[in-house]
Motif scaffolding. Structure first.
Motif, short mmCIF file in Angstrom:
data_model
loop_
_atom_site.label_atom_id
_atom_site.label_comp_id
_atom_site.label_asym_id
_atom_site.label_seq_id
_atom_site.Cartn_x
_atom_site.Cartn_y
_atom_site.Cartn_z
N ARG A 131 66.90 64.02 106.35
CA ARG A 131 67.31 65.37 105.98
C ARG A 131 67.50 65.47 104.45
O ARG A 131 67.02 66.40 103.81
N LEU A 132 68.17 64.49 103.87
CA LEU A 132 68.42 64.56 102.43
C LEU A 132 67.11 64.45 101.63
O LEU A 132 66.93 65.14 100.62
N THR A 139 62.88 71.20 97.03
CA THR A 139 63.19 71.90 95.77
C THR A 139 62.05 71.78 94.77
O THR A 139 61.89 72.64 93.91
N GLU A 140 61.28 70.70 94.86
CA GLU A 140 60.29 70.40 93.81
C GLU A 140 59.15 71.42 93.81
O GLU A 140 58.91 72.07 92.79
N ILE A 209 64.52 75.70 101.43
CA ILE A 209 65.75 75.43 102.16
C ILE A 209 67.00 75.94 101.43
O ILE A 209 67.87 76.57 102.04
N ASP A 233 71.36 70.32 88.15
CA ASP A 233 71.74 69.98 89.52
C ASP A 233 70.82 68.86 90.01
O ASP A 233 71.27 67.90 90.63
N LEU A 241 71.77 60.14 94.55
CA LEU A 241 70.84 59.48 95.47
C LEU A 241 70.34 58.15 94.90
O LEU A 241 69.96 57.25 95.65
N LEU A 321 74.35 75.22 94.85
CA LEU A 321 73.49 74.13 95.33
C LEU A 321 74.26 72.86 95.67
O LEU A 321 73.70 71.92 96.23
N PHE A 322 75.53 72.82 95.29
CA PHE A 322 76.32 71.63 95.59
C PHE A 322 76.88 71.66 97.01
O PHE A 322 77.51 70.71 97.45
N ALA A 330 78.72 65.53 103.51
CA ALA A 330 78.81 64.70 102.30
C ALA A 330 79.62 63.44 102.58
O ALA A 330 79.28 62.34 102.11
N ASN A 381 81.32 66.85 97.40
CA ASN A 381 80.51 67.92 96.78
C ASN A 381 81.30 68.58 95.66
O ASN A 381 80.74 68.95 94.62
N1 BYC Z 1 71.61 77.11 100.21
O1 BYC Z 1 78.26 70.67 104.21
P1 BYC Z 1 77.43 71.59 103.36
C1 BYC Z 1 66.47 69.58 92.08
C2 BYC Z 1 73.42 74.07 103.92
S1 BYC Z 1 67.91 70.30 92.63
C3 BYC Z 1 71.27 77.05 101.54
O2 BYC Z 1 78.06 72.73 102.74
P2 BYC Z 1 76.12 69.36 102.26
C4 BYC Z 1 65.59 70.42 91.26
C5 BYC Z 1 73.28 72.55 104.08
O3 BYC Z 1 71.91 72.15 103.90
C6 BYC Z 1 68.66 69.06 93.64
N2 BYC Z 1 71.85 76.19 102.41
O4 BYC Z 1 76.69 70.81 102.23
C7 BYC Z 1 66.07 71.28 90.31
C8 BYC Z 1 73.81 72.33 105.45
O5 BYC Z 1 72.78 72.62 106.39
P3 BYC Z 1 72.55 71.68 107.68
C9 BYC Z 1 68.18 69.06 95.08
C10 BYC Z 1 72.80 75.38 101.92
O6 BYC Z 1 75.20 69.16 103.40
C11 BYC Z 1 65.21 72.06 89.58
C12 BYC Z 1 74.89 73.39 105.60
O7 BYC Z 1 74.60 74.38 104.62
N3 BYC Z 1 68.66 67.90 95.79
O8 BYC Z 1 66.20 68.46 92.35
O9 BYC Z 1 77.23 68.40 102.06
C13 BYC Z 1 63.85 71.98 89.79
C14 BYC Z 1 76.26 72.84 105.37
O10 BYC Z 1 76.20 72.06 104.20
C15 BYC Z 1 73.20 75.38 100.58
C16 BYC Z 1 69.71 67.88 96.62
O11 BYC Z 1 70.32 68.87 96.88
C17 BYC Z 1 72.55 76.30 99.71
N4 BYC Z 1 72.85 76.38 98.40
O12 BYC Z 1 75.35 69.37 100.87
C18 BYC Z 1 63.35 71.13 90.74
C19 BYC Z 1 70.08 66.54 97.19
N5 BYC Z 1 74.16 74.46 100.43
O13 BYC Z 1 72.17 70.31 107.13
C20 BYC Z 1 64.21 70.31 91.47
C21 BYC Z 1 69.91 66.43 98.66
C22 BYC Z 1 74.36 73.89 101.62
O14 BYC Z 1 73.85 71.68 108.39
N6 BYC Z 1 70.73 67.41 99.39
N7 BYC Z 1 73.52 74.43 102.51
O15 BYC Z 1 71.40 72.35 108.37
C23 BYC Z 1 72.03 67.26 99.59
O16 BYC Z 1 72.65 66.33 99.11
C24 BYC Z 1 72.74 68.27 100.45
O17 BYC Z 1 71.81 68.74 101.38
C25 BYC Z 1 73.35 69.48 99.66
C26 BYC Z 1 74.28 70.21 100.60
C27 BYC Z 1 74.08 68.99 98.43
C28 BYC Z 1 72.27 70.47 99.24
#
Ligand code: BYC
Length: 497
Positions: A131-132, A139-140, A209, A233, A241, A321-322, A330, A381
């Motif tokens: 998922r992560l 996002t890319e 997403i 971000d 990661l 986005l956090f 988290a 977060n």
């Molecule tokens: N919009 O417990 P929650 C980059 C979802 S940018 C929509 O609050 P969690 C880049 C969440 O997915 C970096 N949905 O948060 C920059 C979860 O859904 P599921 C990208 C959102 O899971 C510029 C539910 O709400 N990388 O690289 O602790 C150009 C409850 O989630 C949002 C990452 O983000 C939102 N804003 O943390 C190009 C790293 N926020 O799973 C590239 C990987 C939350 O229950 N991702 N939700 O269906 C992560 O670490 C985590 O998924 C998040 C959310 C930090 C995004």
């Protein structure tokens, strides 16, 4: 085709010893010995034409046949891994590049702390890890889609080249995540890799997403603010990661971080140069008061209050986005050794397991903002968001120095954490940039002074005229202090075809 064919430049061919261990002789350049895993190689070579279709269909509009002065990674050693040369974007060598393996690396945090880092996906954490990786991967391409129309209004060839550099590297970051999905997640990994090319930024039926990646990037100020805030971000999330106990993810993210730094540079200096052009024009016209908006706009530059509103918007959308400040997702990602904190290995003074620790979180309780201690594990977060806000401040301080230097009385500030939020503890609350809790009516009366309003957007649109002559810059932006790879001021960064 050899690497020299693609990435050689006016400075001459690349010396072979600079390749370190990246093979450029294969269809997909890589330093993961792709050639020795035929099944993986076939799967990735099968994905490649679909990626190229996506790039041509959803990547930069126009300029695909232009020669762009791009850097391509030719090694992953910290002592200079890039080579500059003219490249047509569709022929860019998107490769799979991992930072070198650290022998004996152990998992630095969570329940598995001290155990050897995983070289294969740990079965019990498979779904979370996938998922992560999917969220990161999504996002890319999203950002490339968001920026696809900007080439036509580039304020200079220098800026156009920077845009395309950011775009091709975001494309490479997609490759980085697809490699992990296809190599380590079997059939469902391959399906996810396909889905990454199918979701589309802003599309109603199948959007990207995360929220911020469905916003449009309609103009160059948005692009600079996006690369300053939203790419940061990216930096924070990739850094978290990069601490992962899953070693291939850690190594992938470590190399991606080196590219991310340039994207934030583009954002910070883009805004800085906009500020410099404004200040220079104000000084020349004898305007001291930054609030004389009409007079400033007549000079063909962006007034500072409008830049602050743009920053307010991008800061707040990026903070969403956090995720939720208090998050069991988290906590699980940390507890299981999958996603650490920013700078985890260097953090002193705690046990890196966080079972007992607490962390102060700003919450909305009984109509008031209060700071409460929460279990640190569930507040990760929130902590990463705080680290992000600190990281932003360095750049904002540098913007302010440019204003101070010319004696204009204006200071850029970050809005309160709760301003204009949609996600998390403060999502949907009406909070001013200085942190007052407001009624809906108060918010409606003031939000146009805090966020870009229709008039602002119209004005910005009026400035977005292309300036595509070598060495020339649109009125609203100052030239950079130094050219890319120290090129001269009139260097032709893009040979427009
Ligand atoms: N919009 O417990 P929650 C980059 C979802 S940018 C929509 O609050 P969690 C880049 C969440 O997915 C970096 N949905 O948060 C920059 C979860 O859904 P599921 C990208 C959102 O899971 C510029 C539910 O709400 N990388 O690289 O602790 C150009 C409850 O989630 C949002 C990452 O983000 C939102 N804003 O943390 C190009 C790293 N926020 O799973 C590239 C990987 C939350 O229950 N991702 N939700 O269906 C992560 O670490 C985590 O998924 C998040 C959310 C930090 C995004």
């Amino acid at each position: 085709m050899s690497a020299e064919d693609t990435v050689s430049d006016a400075a001459g061919a690349i010396s072979p010893d600079r390749f370190v261990d990246i093979s450029y002789d294969e269809v997909i350049p890589n330093n993961v010995a792709l050639g020795s895993d035929k099944q993986l190689q076939r799967a990735l070579e099968g994905w490649r034409p679909k990626y190229l279709d996506w790039w041509t269909g959803m990547g930069p509009v126009g300029f695909q046949q232009s020669e762009v002065y791009l850097r391509t990674a030719v090694g992953v050693d910290p002592a200079g891994w890039a080579k500059f040369g003219y490249v047509k974007m569709p022929t860019y060598r998107w490769g799979i590049l991992l930072a070198p393996k650290v022998e004996g690396r152990t998992i630095p945090f969570g329940r598995h702390k001290g155990e050897p880092a995983w070289q294969e996906v740990p079965g019990e954490h498979r779904a979370l890890l996938r998922r992560l990786i999917v969220v990161q991967g999504d996002t890319e391409p999203a950002s490339v889609e968001q920026q696809r129309f900007l080439g036509a209004t580039a304020p200079s060839l220098y800026d156009m080249r920077n845009l395309f550099q950011v775009n091709v590297e975001e494309g490479r970051h997609l490759w980085a995540m697809v490699y992990l999905l296809v190599k380590y997640f079997g059939k469902d990994g391959r399906e996810e890799a396909q889905a990454l090319l199918e979701r589309q930024s802003g599309q109603m039926d199948n959007p990207r997403i995360l929220g911020a990646f469905n916003e449009s990037t309609p103009d160059w100020l948005s692009f600079f603010m996006f690369t300053f805030f939203t790419d940061r971000d990216g930096k924070m999330q990739l850094a978290a990661l990069a601490e992962s106990g899953f070693d291939p993810l850690s190594r992938t993210c470590r190399f991606m971080l080196t590219e991310e730094a340039h994207h934030m540079f583009v954002g910070e200096t883009g805004v800085q140069r906009t500020i410099e052009a404004t200040c220079a024009a104000m000084v020349k016209a004898g305007i001291k008061d930054p609030n004389e908006v009409e007079a400033v706009r007549k000079l063909g530059v962006v007034d500072l209050p409008l830049l602050q509103r743009k920053a307010n918007f991008h800061a707040s959308v990026t903070r969403d986005l956090f995720g939720s400040e208090i998050s069991s997702n988290a906590a699980e990602a940390f507890g299981s050794g999958i996603k650490g904190r920013f700078n985890e290995v260097n953090l002193k003074g705690d046990d890196h397991v966080l079972q007992e620790a607490t962390y102060p979180v700003t919450r909305f309780v009984d109509g008031k903002l209060v700071v409460e201690d929460a279990p640190a594990l569930r507040a990760l977060n929130s902590r990463l968001l705080d680290d992000f806000i600190v990281d932003c401040q360095g750049g904002i301080d540098r913007w302010n120095k440019s204003v101070e230097k010319v004696g204009i009385d204006f200071k850029f500030v970050q809005p309160h954490k709760g301003f204009n939020r949609r996600i998390g503890e403060l999502g949907g609350k009406r909070i001013s940039p200085t942190g007052e809790v407001l009624t809906e009516d108060q918010w409606n009366a003031m939000s146009g002074a805090w966020l870009p309003n229709d008039e602002d957007m119209e004005f910005i649109r009026s400035l977005m005229k292309p300036c595509h002559e070598p060495g020339k810059y649109a009125s609203w932006i100052a030239p950079p202090r130094v050219g890319v790879n120290s090129q001269a001021g009139d260097f032709e960064y893009v040979k427009i075809a």
